[in-house]
Design an enzyme around this catalytic site. Sequence first.
Site, PDB file in Angstrom:
ATOM      1  CB  THR A  15      -0.941  -0.033   1.219  1.00 51.93           C
ATOM      2  OG1 THR A  15      -1.792  -1.157   1.076  1.00 51.93           O
ATOM      3  CG2 THR A  15      -1.778   1.222   1.349  1.00 51.93           C
ATOM      4  CE1 TYR A  29      -5.930   0.644   0.391  1.00 54.66           C
ATOM      5  CE2 TYR A  29      -4.160  -0.223  -0.982  1.00 54.66           C
ATOM      6  CZ  TYR A  29      -4.800  -0.152   0.239  1.00 54.66           C
ATOM      7  OH  TYR A  29      -4.335  -0.884   1.298  1.00 54.66           O
ATOM      8  CB  SER A  62       2.955  -7.898   1.629  1.00 54.35           C
ATOM      9  OG  SER A  62       1.886  -7.720   2.525  1.00 54.35           O
ATOM     10  CB  THR A  95       0.823  -3.429   6.383  1.00 47.48           C
ATOM     11  OG1 THR A  95      -0.461  -3.433   5.752  1.00 47.48           O
ATOM     12  CG2 THR A  95       1.459  -2.056   6.281  1.00 47.48           C
ATOM     13  CG  ASP A  96      -2.330  -7.431   4.110  1.00 44.90           C
ATOM     14  OD1 ASP A  96      -2.603  -6.576   4.972  1.00 44.90           O
ATOM     15  OD2 ASP A  96      -3.022  -7.619   3.093  1.00 44.90           O
ATOM     16  CE  LYS A 168      -2.738  -4.594   8.273  1.00 46.00           C
ATOM     17  NZ  LYS A 168      -2.809  -4.686   6.792  1.00 46.00           N
ATOM     18  CD  GLU A 288      -4.293 -26.215  27.619  1.00 42.20           C
ATOM     19  OE1 GLU A 288      -5.005 -27.171  27.264  1.00 42.20           O
ATOM     20  OE2 GLU A 288      -4.725 -25.267  28.307  1.00 42.20           O
TER      21      GLU A 288
HETATM   22  N1  ASN Z   1      -1.573  -1.945   3.916  1.00 42.35           N
HETATM   23  C1  ASN Z   1      -1.086  -2.838   3.045  1.00 42.35           C
HETATM   24  O1  ASN Z   1       0.048  -2.711   2.648  1.00 42.35           O
HETATM   25  C2  ASN Z   1      -1.979  -3.980   2.656  1.00 42.35           C
HETATM   26  C3  ASN Z   1      -1.691  -4.652   1.365  1.00 42.35           C
HETATM   27  N2  ASN Z   1      -2.670  -5.671   1.088  1.00 42.35           N
HETATM   28  C4  ASN Z   1      -0.318  -5.325   1.356  1.00 42.35           C
HETATM   29  O2  ASN Z   1       0.059  -5.987   2.261  1.00 42.35           O
HETATM   30  O3  ASN Z   1       0.382  -5.211   0.394  1.00 42.35           O
END
Ligand code: ASN
Length: 331
Positions: A15, A29, A62, A95-96, A168, A288
Amino acid sequence: QQALPNVVILATGGTIAGAGASAVNSATYAAAKVGVEKLIAGLPELSKVANVRGEQVFQVASESLTNDNLLTLAKRVSALSKQSDVDGIVITHGTDTLEETAYFLTLTVHTNKPIVVVGSMRPGTALSADGALNLYNAVNVAGSKDAMGKGVLVTMNDNIDTGRDVSKNVNIKTSAFSSQWGPLGMIVEGRNYWFRAPVKRHTMNSEFDIDSITTLPPVEIAMGYEGVSSVAIDAIAKSGAKALIHGGTGNGSVADRIVPNLQKARSDGVIVIRSARVPDGFVIRNAEQPDDKYDWVVAHDLRPQKARILAMVALTKTNNTKELQRIFWEY
Ligand SMILES: NC(=O)C[C@H](N)C(=O)O
């Protein structure tokens, strides 16, 4: 400029390189659209804190990155870190799965130089886009002497976190990333404020080295949940996976009806690793489930997706479960 540090930005997409149709599109987007040269040109403030140059390594969201991508990126980071004209490296990333790449680099790149992984939650075209400041902070940290030897770092939303601990935890919002054990510090107006340092083994102090890793073994994840069946576990065991991460409920608990399937997987040679699906979970050995008796490994505080990264790296060296357990305690 001579007095400034030399920082290389390796761009992979996400992103932070995204673009939306209008300024109000903060969630709708396309990721991975803007090239690294344009990212750098759009942030003239960078030239005041570092001599920056960019390389476009990939251009993907990602969630679509592969193990081969991970190897390619880490080998490039390692090669750059050995160059005397490179002081720090920034990786722009979606970020994923940012936390997985950051942990992989933490485990495999032998350097004291700062490596910073950064992304954004909003594309650069959106109102209150967060990518520019996150990237500015990343370049500042990557060029800082006081960031040396602290392992791979992540600069999101003014915080400096370790690549090992950060995850995240929120989507949509810019406060997406946090660490179970807290951030190392924060960065304000280009100045780093440190409060703690990582104690788990990383980078220079790691027994793993990307320069001698050529492939990663397949490791899969099966989640635990109310009503769980053995479908996923059995399929994974038959797939040729070298290890299976069980993302268990609570303390990494396992439904009694699937214990025999996990035991069978283990006796067929698959390494079974007990993790917890609880975001800030923690798995205690022999609580456990009798891990000693079943010859299972526990993932310590690592979430399933982080346990998978460590398992892949560790399996390049050993498939001895005692050794694997030691590695899970130490990294
Ligand atoms: N905020 C992001 O970057 C999400 C995006 N789907 C990625 O991981 O590339």
